[in-house]
Write an enzyme that holds these catalytic residues in place. Structure first.
Site: not given
Ligand SMILES: *Cc1c(COP(=O)(O)O)cnc(C)c1O
Length: 408
Positions: A217, A189, A248
């Protein structure tokens, strides 16, 4: 001892280093993301554009998700009412776990209150139960994996980031009969790069190690059904345990693991992080299920983020602003100094109504402080135009300051 002044000095030390954390108070508004209301201290709120959100696909305001949540609240109320063991296993959680197992083509899945607790719980449990286990961990792994490995108290070998040779050297150095786990991420990330997953699986096979992959992610964003990079590369079956989050790209909160029935059952049965905490509310599970299911079939959000990221990167190239050239949707602009990084992001907010949180130590190593730009599915070209123009202006205006800080 004067406890108050002792701790106040600890805070001052952070301030002197320029890495005291200032939180920006925001209110996101349905229909206007990536714009949001910003609440400066002692001043009226105003609209700013968020450039550092992990809501990569805008699912946090998608009608499919909001409707599922509203309906679940109307039907089932607010909380789950207990831990999973004691009355908290709602039908919503079970249905969600079935969908997640299918997402990763695994037998089983388990939902946690967050991705952090999922990593901590799974890695600590697996490494603790395996006798004389050796854990191989990428140097840039997320804090939640590091803490899980620490809690498991197995012997730990840290390999240089994405460095297959170093990983193999370390694997070789350990007795062939010892149980082993390789723990790594797909999309990193803070770097925006992607791990050589298949090659790591080759090594895992050669040295008989379990593979543990954090796709936090990547879930939702990569793969034809949002199953992550391992799905995109057709190697889901080569990963023993995949960990992900709803926090996310899925736009909510909560974490999960998927794997074989036995591996997931052992985490369910032994992990304190899972056992001793209240289950996720029905509305969160229902929203997460709607989000996961929507992204299993809809390609438009993934197409939009790809186009927007490519456009942002092309503008940065034209402007001569250098960023880390990873293969992912995350675009880190390295500043290399905490004071400087904070100054730039302060100017962006004050003068251009652009909000980017500076990323400082200990999230990244000192000297690599950065701005982590996340163009989402909703950052259309106009947003990138405005951002890169603002950055160009600031670089021109503060040229001297930026160079001085960099040379120091
Ligand atoms: C954010 C993050 C987590 C933790 O997930 P949460 O759901 O936010 O607790 C785990 N791993 C990585 C790589 C992350 O960036």
């Amino acid at each position: 001892m004067d406890y108050q002044s002792f701790f106040a000095e600890k805070i001052d030390a952070l301030k002197n280093e320029g890495r005291y954390r200032h939180f920006a108070t925001l209110k996101r508004r349905v229909g206007s993301f990536p714009d949001a209301l910003y609440y400066p201290e002692n001043r009226d709120p105003r609209t700013v554009t968020i450039w550092c959100s992990n809501d990569y696909l805008g699912m946090g305001q998608h009608p499919v998700v909001l409707n599922a949540m509203t309906e679940a609240i109307a039907q089932s109320g607010a909380g789950a009412g207990g831990t999973r063991n004691i009355s908290g296993t709602t039908a919503y959680a079970v249905e969600l776990e079935d969908s997640l197992a299918d997402l990763h083509q695994k037998e089983s899945a388990l939902v946690f209150p967050s991705g952090y607790t999922a990593n901590e719980g799974a890695l600590s449990t697996l490494s603790q139960l395996l006798p004389n286990c050796a854990v191989f961990s990428d140097r840039l792994n997320h804090a939640s994996m590091i803490h899980g490995i620490k809690t498991g108290a197995a012997e730990k070998f840290i390999y240089n980031h994405n460095d297959l040779n170093h990983l193999e050297d370390l694997l070789k150095s350990v007795d062939a009969n010892r149980p082993k786990i390789i723990a790594f991420e797909s999309v990193y990330s803070m770097e925006g790069d992607i791990a050589p997953i298949a090659e790591i699986c080759d090594l895992a096979e050669k040295y008989h190690a379990l593979t543990y992959l954090d796709e936090v992610h990547a879930v939702g964003v990569y793969g034809p059904r949002g199953g992550g990079v391992a799905e995109e590369r057709g190697i889901l079956h080569r990963i023993d345990m995949i960990e992900g989050t709803f926090g996310k790209a899925y736009g909510l909160v909560g974490g999960f693991i998927t794997g074989s029935k036995t591996l997931v059952d052992v985490v369910r049965s032994y992990s304190a992080n899972f056992i001793f905490t209240t289950a996720l509310p029905p509305a969160i599970c229902a929203g997460a299920l709607a989000s996961v299911n929507h992204l299993k079939t809809s390609q438009s959000e993934r197409a939009a983020i790809r186009a927007n990221v490519a456009y942002l990167k092309s503008l940065l190239d034209q402007a001569g602003l250098s960023y880390l050239r990873g293969a992912s949707h995350i675009t880190p602009l390295i500043i290399g100094d905490s004071v400087c990084c904070k100054a730039i992001t302060d100017w962006l907010l004050a003068e251009y109504d652009i909000y980017i949180q500076p990323i400082n130590y200990p999230t990244v190593p000192r000297g690599t402080e950065r701005m982590r730009l996340t163009a989402t599915a909703l950052h259309t070209r106009e947003y990138s135009d405005r951002l890169v123009n603002a950055l160009k202006n600031l670089w021109d205006e503060h040229h001297g300051f930026l160079n001085i800080r960099r040379a120091a």
